[in-house]
Design a protein around this motif. Structure first.
Motif, mmCIF file in Angstrom:
data_model
loop_
_atom_site.group_PDB
_atom_site.id
_atom_site.type_symbol
_atom_site.label_atom_id
_atom_site.label_comp_id
_atom_site.label_asym_id
_atom_site.label_seq_id
_atom_site.Cartn_x
_atom_site.Cartn_y
_atom_site.Cartn_z
ATOM 1 N N ILE A 53 0.854 -1.850 10.097
ATOM 2 C CA ILE A 53 0.607 -0.931 8.519
ATOM 3 C C ILE A 53 1.420 -1.532 7.602
ATOM 4 C CG2 ILE A 53 -0.494 1.078 7.503
ATOM 5 C CD1 ILE A 53 -1.924 1.743 10.274
ATOM 6 N N LYS A 54 2.018 -1.018 7.261
ATOM 7 C CA LYS A 54 3.689 -1.218 6.483
ATOM 8 C C LYS A 54 3.596 -3.202 6.305
ATOM 9 C CE LYS A 54 8.573 -0.673 5.153
ATOM 10 N NZ LYS A 54 9.617 -1.854 5.905
ATOM 11 N N GLU A 55 3.917 -3.633 7.225
ATOM 12 C CA GLU A 55 3.504 -4.870 6.753
ATOM 13 C C GLU A 55 2.765 -5.836 6.050
ATOM 14 O OE1 GLU A 55 4.650 -6.908 10.919
ATOM 15 O OE2 GLU A 55 6.390 -6.112 11.549
ATOM 16 N N ARG A 56 1.965 -4.819 6.514
ATOM 17 C CA ARG A 56 0.343 -5.543 5.937
ATOM 18 C C ARG A 56 0.060 -5.024 4.674
ATOM 19 N NH1 ARG A 56 -4.367 -5.838 10.328
ATOM 20 N NH2 ARG A 56 -3.511 -7.514 11.625
ATOM 21 N N GLU A 95 0.044 -7.850 1.051
ATOM 22 C CA GLU A 95 -0.946 -6.899 0.071
ATOM 23 C C GLU A 95 -0.378 -6.563 -1.200
ATOM 24 O OE1 GLU A 95 -4.366 -8.415 -0.261
ATOM 25 O OE2 GLU A 95 -4.272 -7.911 2.533
ATOM 26 N N ILE A 96 0.385 -6.324 -1.015
ATOM 27 C CA ILE A 96 1.105 -6.000 -3.017
ATOM 28 C C ILE A 96 2.044 -6.757 -2.690
ATOM 29 C CG2 ILE A 96 3.209 -4.403 -3.558
ATOM 30 C CD1 ILE A 96 2.319 -2.594 -2.103
ATOM 31 N N LYS A 97 2.672 -8.400 -2.117
ATOM 32 C CA LYS A 97 3.090 -8.974 -2.848
ATOM 33 C C LYS A 97 1.802 -9.950 -3.316
ATOM 34 C CE LYS A 97 7.026 -9.758 -0.103
ATOM 35 N NZ LYS A 97 7.838 -11.072 1.439
ATOM 36 N N ILE A 98 0.411 -9.880 -2.428
ATOM 37 C CA ILE A 98 -0.716 -10.955 -3.457
ATOM 38 C C ILE A 98 -1.153 -10.419 -4.945
ATOM 39 C CG2 ILE A 98 -3.201 -11.494 -2.747
ATOM 40 C CD1 ILE A 98 -2.483 -11.189 0.017
ATOM 41 N N LEU A 99 -1.049 -8.859 -5.026
ATOM 42 C CA LEU A 99 -1.190 -8.048 -6.362
ATOM 43 C C LEU A 99 -0.093 -8.928 -6.855
ATOM 44 C CD1 LEU A 99 -3.572 -4.737 -4.763
ATOM 45 C CD2 LEU A 99 -3.729 -6.673 -5.458
ATOM 46 N N GLU A 100 0.902 -8.569 -6.913
ATOM 47 C CA GLU A 100 1.876 -8.621 -7.774
ATOM 48 C C GLU A 100 1.679 -10.689 -7.665
ATOM 49 O OE1 GLU A 100 6.095 -7.963 -7.070
ATOM 50 O OE2 GLU A 100 5.127 -6.954 -5.478
ATOM 51 N N GLU A 101 1.578 -11.555 -7.141
ATOM 52 C CA GLU A 101 1.498 -12.743 -7.046
ATOM 53 C C GLU A 101 0.034 -13.553 -8.313
ATOM 54 O OE1 GLU A 101 1.486 -14.846 -2.821
ATOM 55 O OE2 GLU A 101 3.701 -14.044 -3.423
ATOM 56 N N LYS A 102 -1.185 -12.241 -8.432
ATOM 57 C CA LYS A 102 -1.502 -12.134 -8.927
ATOM 58 C C LYS A 102 -1.724 -11.730 -10.259
ATOM 59 C CE LYS A 102 -5.275 -13.227 -5.139
ATOM 60 N NZ LYS A 102 -6.711 -12.205 -4.848
ATOM 61 N N GLY A 103 -0.768 -11.082 -10.432
ATOM 62 C CA GLY A 103 -0.124 -9.971 -11.718
ATOM 63 C C GLY A 103 -1.637 -8.799 -12.080
ATOM 64 N N LYS A 104 -1.997 -8.669 -10.887
ATOM 65 C CA LYS A 104 -2.821 -6.946 -10.943
ATOM 66 C C LYS A 104 -1.200 -6.189 -10.902
ATOM 67 C CE LYS A 104 -7.126 -9.312 -10.045
ATOM 68 N NZ LYS A 104 -8.221 -9.340 -8.828
ATOM 69 N N LYS A 124 7.004 -1.099 -6.362
ATOM 70 C CA LYS A 124 8.556 -0.905 -5.524
ATOM 71 C C LYS A 124 8.114 0.535 -5.291
ATOM 72 C CE LYS A 124 13.330 -0.664 -6.063
ATOM 73 N NZ LYS A 124 14.278 -0.799 -6.823
ATOM 74 N N SER A 125 7.616 1.082 -6.315
ATOM 75 C CA SER A 125 7.454 2.292 -6.206
ATOM 76 C C SER A 125 6.059 2.897 -5.291
ATOM 77 C CB SER A 125 6.727 3.473 -8.100
ATOM 78 O OG SER A 125 6.912 5.115 -7.532
ATOM 79 N N PHE A 126 5.196 2.344 -5.523
ATOM 80 C CA PHE A 126 4.483 2.637 -4.044
ATOM 81 C C PHE A 126 4.776 2.423 -3.106
ATOM 82 C CE2 PHE A 126 1.565 1.457 -1.944
ATOM 83 C CZ PHE A 126 0.018 1.710 -1.342
ATOM 84 N N LEU A 127 5.795 1.764 -2.376
ATOM 85 C CA LEU A 127 6.289 1.121 -1.441
ATOM 86 C C LEU A 127 7.328 2.673 -0.939
ATOM 87 C CD1 LEU A 127 7.248 -2.472 -0.833
ATOM 88 C CD2 LEU A 127 5.140 -0.952 -0.021
ATOM 89 N N GLU A 128 8.294 2.858 -1.923
ATOM 90 C CA GLU A 128 9.203 4.218 -1.920
ATOM 91 C C GLU A 128 8.375 5.086 -1.740
ATOM 92 O OE1 GLU A 128 11.435 3.633 -5.382
ATOM 93 O OE2 GLU A 128 12.468 2.531 -4.779
ATOM 94 N N SER A 129 7.214 5.416 -2.069
ATOM 95 C CA SER A 129 6.691 6.800 -2.379
ATOM 96 C C SER A 129 6.241 6.338 -0.224
ATOM 97 C CB SER A 129 5.605 6.917 -2.928
ATOM 98 O OG SER A 129 4.721 5.824 -3.005
ATOM 99 N N LEU A 130 5.607 6.020 -0.334
ATOM 100 C CA LEU A 130 5.439 5.999 0.944
ATOM 101 C C LEU A 130 6.089 5.763 2.578
ATOM 102 C CD1 LEU A 130 2.609 2.939 1.833
ATOM 103 C CD2 LEU A 130 1.927 5.006 1.750
#
Length: 87
Positions: free
Chosen positions: A16-19, A23-32, A39-45
């Motif tokens: 789940i973490k990998e997925r 998805e976060i990388k994809i959202l970053e690349e799309k500028g969303k 980074k903050s979201f991943l740290e909180s997870l």
């Protein structure tokens, strides 16, 4: 059986973490999503995951103590007391 259950849970969490990271990388690349927000979201997870892992460990210890108590098994403390009594 307990070990397999824990390993399955940790394996699922890793997948789940990998997925989520993908998805976060994809959202970053799309500028969303901003990099700092990601980074903050991943740290909180990660923190929540560690907290949940500790809760699971604590619950397992509690259940094991109850089982040991119900079965009337000698504990480390019981054996130490017996050693002292025999001296």
């Amino acid at each position: 059986m307990l070990k397999e259950l824990l390993n399955t849970g940790f394996g699922a969490a890793a997948i789940i973490k990998e997925r989520v990271e993908e998805e976060i990388k994809i959202l970053e690349e799309k500028g969303k999503l901003k990099k700092d927000d990601a980074k903050s979201f991943l740290e909180s997870l990660e923190k929540k995951g560690k907290d949940e892992e500790q809760k699971a460990k604590d619950e397992i210890k509690k259940v094991l103590k109850e089982v040991i108590n119900e079965l009337g098994l000698a504990t480390k403390e019981d054996l130490e007391k017996l050693k002292e009594d025999l001296k």
